[in-house]
Every structure is written in C-alpha cells, then in structure tokens.
Motif scaffolding. Sequence first.
Motif, PDB file in Angstrom:
ATOM      1  N   SER A  33       0.853  -1.195   0.000  1.00 46.80           N
ATOM      2  CA  SER A  33       0.000   0.000   0.000  1.00 46.80           C
ATOM      3  C   SER A  33       0.882   1.235   0.000  1.00 46.80           C
ATOM      4  O   SER A  33       1.942   1.251   0.630  1.00 46.80           O
ATOM      5  CB  SER A  33      -0.948   0.011   1.199  1.00 46.80           C
ATOM      6  N   ILE A  34       0.429   2.242  -0.718  1.00 50.68           N
ATOM      7  CA  ILE A  34       1.171   3.500  -0.812  1.00 50.68           C
ATOM      8  C   ILE A  34       0.858   4.332   0.431  1.00 50.68           C
ATOM      9  O   ILE A  34      -0.307   4.563   0.757  1.00 50.68           O
ATOM     10  CB  ILE A  34       0.792   4.285  -2.088  1.00 50.68           C
ATOM     11  N   ARG A  35       1.897   4.763   1.119  1.00 56.39           N
ATOM     12  CA  ARG A  35       1.741   5.572   2.329  1.00 56.39           C
ATOM     13  C   ARG A  35       1.977   7.048   2.010  1.00 56.39           C
ATOM     14  O   ARG A  35       2.227   7.423   0.862  1.00 56.39           O
ATOM     15  CB  ARG A  35       2.726   5.088   3.409  1.00 56.39           C
ATOM     16  N   LYS A  36       1.906   7.882   3.053  1.00 52.69           N
ATOM     17  CA  LYS A  36       1.990   9.342   2.864  1.00 52.69           C
ATOM     18  C   LYS A  36       3.265   9.799   2.167  1.00 52.69           C
ATOM     19  O   LYS A  36       3.271  10.815   1.481  1.00 52.69           O
ATOM     20  CB  LYS A  36       1.869  10.050   4.216  1.00 52.69           C
ATOM     21  N   ASP A  37       4.360   9.028   2.346  1.00 52.94           N
ATOM     22  CA  ASP A  37       5.623   9.413   1.715  1.00 52.94           C
ATOM     23  C   ASP A  37       5.712   8.982   0.249  1.00 52.94           C
ATOM     24  O   ASP A  37       6.738   9.178  -0.407  1.00 52.94           O
ATOM     25  CB  ASP A  37       6.815   8.860   2.502  1.00 52.94           C
ATOM     26  N   GLY A  38       4.624   8.378  -0.275  1.00 54.20           N
ATOM     27  CA  GLY A  38       4.596   7.965  -1.664  1.00 54.20           C
ATOM     28  C   GLY A  38       5.234   6.602  -1.934  1.00 54.20           C
ATOM     29  O   GLY A  38       5.270   6.155  -3.073  1.00 54.20           O
ATOM     30  N   LYS A  39       5.736   5.948  -0.899  1.00 53.77           N
ATOM     31  CA  LYS A  39       6.381   4.642  -1.058  1.00 53.77           C
ATOM     32  C   LYS A  39       5.395   3.518  -0.736  1.00 53.77           C
ATOM     33  O   LYS A  39       4.477   3.693   0.063  1.00 53.77           O
ATOM     34  CB  LYS A  39       7.588   4.525  -0.127  1.00 53.77           C
ATOM     35  N   ALA A  40       5.639   2.369  -1.346  1.00 54.68           N
ATOM     36  CA  ALA A  40       4.802   1.186  -1.111  1.00 54.68           C
ATOM     37  C   ALA A  40       5.379   0.379   0.052  1.00 54.68           C
ATOM     38  O   ALA A  40       6.580   0.079   0.078  1.00 54.68           O
ATOM     39  CB  ALA A  40       4.753   0.326  -2.368  1.00 54.68           C
ATOM     40  N   TYR A  41       4.501   0.042   0.999  1.00 53.42           N
ATOM     41  CA  TYR A  41       4.903  -0.726   2.175  1.00 53.42           C
ATOM     42  C   TYR A  41       4.034  -1.969   2.300  1.00 53.42           C
ATOM     43  O   TYR A  41       2.872  -1.985   1.884  1.00 53.42           O
ATOM     44  CB  TYR A  41       4.761   0.104   3.450  1.00 53.42           C
ATOM     45  N   VAL A  42       4.605  -2.999   2.916  1.00 54.06           N
ATOM     46  CA  VAL A  42       3.899  -4.238   3.214  1.00 54.06           C
ATOM     47  C   VAL A  42       3.963  -4.468   4.721  1.00 54.06           C
ATOM     48  O   VAL A  42       5.029  -4.306   5.335  1.00 54.06           O
ATOM     49  CB  VAL A  42       4.547  -5.442   2.472  1.00 54.06           C
ATOM     50  N   GLU A  47       6.112  -6.511  11.371  1.00 57.11           N
ATOM     51  CA  GLU A  47       7.128  -5.708  10.707  1.00 57.11           C
ATOM     52  C   GLU A  47       6.513  -4.954   9.532  1.00 57.11           C
ATOM     53  O   GLU A  47       5.588  -5.441   8.889  1.00 57.11           O
ATOM     54  CB  GLU A  47       8.248  -6.608  10.172  1.00 57.11           C
ATOM     55  N   VAL A  48       7.065  -3.780   9.261  1.00 53.28           N
ATOM     56  CA  VAL A  48       6.686  -2.996   8.097  1.00 53.28           C
ATOM     57  C   VAL A  48       7.872  -3.042   7.141  1.00 53.28           C
ATOM     58  O   VAL A  48       9.005  -2.735   7.537  1.00 53.28           O
ATOM     59  CB  VAL A  48       6.324  -1.549   8.481  1.00 53.28           C
ATOM     60  N   LEU A  49       7.605  -3.457   5.908  1.00 48.87           N
ATOM     61  CA  LEU A  49       8.672  -3.629   4.921  1.00 48.87           C
ATOM     62  C   LEU A  49       8.494  -2.680   3.742  1.00 48.87           C
ATOM     63  O   LEU A  49       7.369  -2.374   3.348  1.00 48.87           O
ATOM     64  CB  LEU A  49       8.677  -5.064   4.391  1.00 48.87           C
ATOM     65  N   HIS A  50       9.621  -2.246   3.209  1.00 49.29           N
ATOM     66  CA  HIS A  50       9.665  -1.487   1.956  1.00 49.29           C
ATOM     67  C   HIS A  50      10.707  -2.179   1.086  1.00 49.29           C
ATOM     68  O   HIS A  50      11.860  -2.358   1.495  1.00 49.29           O
ATOM     69  CB  HIS A  50      10.041  -0.029   2.208  1.00 49.29           C
ATOM     70  N   LYS A  51      10.300  -2.623  -0.099  1.00 53.65           N
ATOM     71  CA  LYS A  51      11.188  -3.352  -1.016  1.00 53.65           C
ATOM     72  C   LYS A  51      11.855  -4.534  -0.311  1.00 53.65           C
ATOM     73  O   LYS A  51      13.067  -4.726  -0.391  1.00 53.65           O
ATOM     74  CB  LYS A  51      12.232  -2.419  -1.613  1.00 53.65           C
ATOM     75  N   ASP A  52      11.053  -5.305   0.436  1.00 57.50           N
ATOM     76  CA  ASP A  52      11.498  -6.507   1.142  1.00 57.50           C
ATOM     77  C   ASP A  52      12.484  -6.245   2.282  1.00 57.50           C
ATOM     78  O   ASP A  52      13.070  -7.178   2.826  1.00 57.50           O
ATOM     79  CB  ASP A  52      12.081  -7.553   0.181  1.00 57.50           C
ATOM     80  N   GLU A  53      12.693  -4.997   2.649  1.00 55.31           N
ATOM     81  CA  GLU A  53      13.566  -4.649   3.771  1.00 55.31           C
ATOM     82  C   GLU A  53      12.702  -4.160   4.936  1.00 55.31           C
ATOM     83  O   GLU A  53      11.789  -3.351   4.747  1.00 55.31           O
ATOM     84  CB  GLU A  53      14.543  -3.531   3.385  1.00 55.31           C
ATOM     85  N   VAL A  54      12.998  -4.650   6.149  1.00 57.45           N
ATOM     86  CA  VAL A  54      12.268  -4.209   7.339  1.00 57.45           C
ATOM     87  C   VAL A  54      12.678  -2.775   7.656  1.00 57.45           C
ATOM     88  O   VAL A  54      13.865  -2.490   7.863  1.00 57.45           O
ATOM     89  CB  VAL A  54      12.549  -5.131   8.548  1.00 57.45           C
ATOM     90  N   VAL A  55      11.684  -1.870   7.665  1.00 52.78           N
ATOM     91  CA  VAL A  55      11.969  -0.473   7.980  1.00 52.78           C
ATOM     92  C   VAL A  55      11.470  -0.092   9.373  1.00 52.78           C
ATOM     93  O   VAL A  55      11.894   0.916   9.929  1.00 52.78           O
ATOM     94  CB  VAL A  55      11.367   0.492   6.932  1.00 52.78           C
ATOM     95  N   ARG A  56      10.580  -0.937   9.943  1.00 44.14           N
ATOM     96  CA  ARG A  56      10.051  -0.623  11.269  1.00 44.14           C
ATOM     97  C   ARG A  56       9.419  -1.871  11.859  1.00 44.14           C
ATOM     98  O   ARG A  56       8.804  -2.666  11.153  1.00 44.14           O
ATOM     99  CB  ARG A  56       8.998   0.481  11.153  1.00 44.14           C
TER     100      ARG A  56
END
Length: 154
Positions: A107-116, A134-143
Amino acid sequence: MMAIGQSNICACCSEQHKAFDFWLGSWEVTTADGSLAGTNMIEKEEEDCILIEHWVSANGKNTGSSTNFYNLKTKQWEQLWIDNSGTHLKLKGNRVGDQMIMSSNPSIRKDGKAYVDRIIWTLNADGSVRQLWEVLHKDEVVRVAFDGLYQKKE
C-alpha cells in the motif's frame, strides 16, 4: 436425524484448517521489555471454520478483533483486523514450520512509497507465542510495529 442440507462431514477439520490452532487460548501479552501490552482471547467458531481474536490493551482503551480463516480456493490463511480507532489490516499467508506468516498487499503511504505489513506468529517450545509485526519497503524491514510475547493466562 439430520436436517435437510446438513451432513456429518466436518468442512474445516483438515490439517490446513488446524495450522493456526497454536494461537488459540486466553493470553497475557507482554512487550519485548516485559511490560504488559494487553490481553487477547482467540477462539474457534462456526464449527471450527474461523478463529476469532478479541484484543484489549493494558490500559483498556484500545480494543480490536480479527477474523482468521483458511481459504480453500486460494490455499492461504486470511486475516481481517479492525480496531476501535478504525484501523484495519488485511493479511494472507500460511504456516511454515512453527510460524504462521501473513502479509498485506503493498500500500502506498503518505511518503509515496509502497509498504507491506508482515506479521509472524511463532510457536515457542514452552507453548508461548511471539507475534512480530514488521513494516517492509522493497522486502527490507523499515520498522517493527509490534513485538509481543503471548503467555497463557492461568
């Protein structure tokens, strides 16, 4: 005598339908630092076809529920979480070994990036369950959104 349309076949008794049974029960949930996060009750309903979750935070102000079921068509578990703040989360996935792993669609978040969002429930040797969200962006855990330990209530 059975009513018309009823059968004695259990529609949700397969091993796949039992894959998340390790999460059933009445739980006290603590965070990574050991503080109480809340309580959770997970039970099966509709002749074992659905797991229902009822969450209450430690302060009693935050509550939420989820419905979890094995989808025979997609061969995946699905979860729909909704809480009293109006937040909802749709997940799907399967059990792998001692873990149930479910993820959202990107899903696209406020920063315009897609997160899973990915949640992993791990059955520990002592019967407790770790829930790691976990919250991931491009298969990397960001939070890490939540890291809790479920222990059965006495």
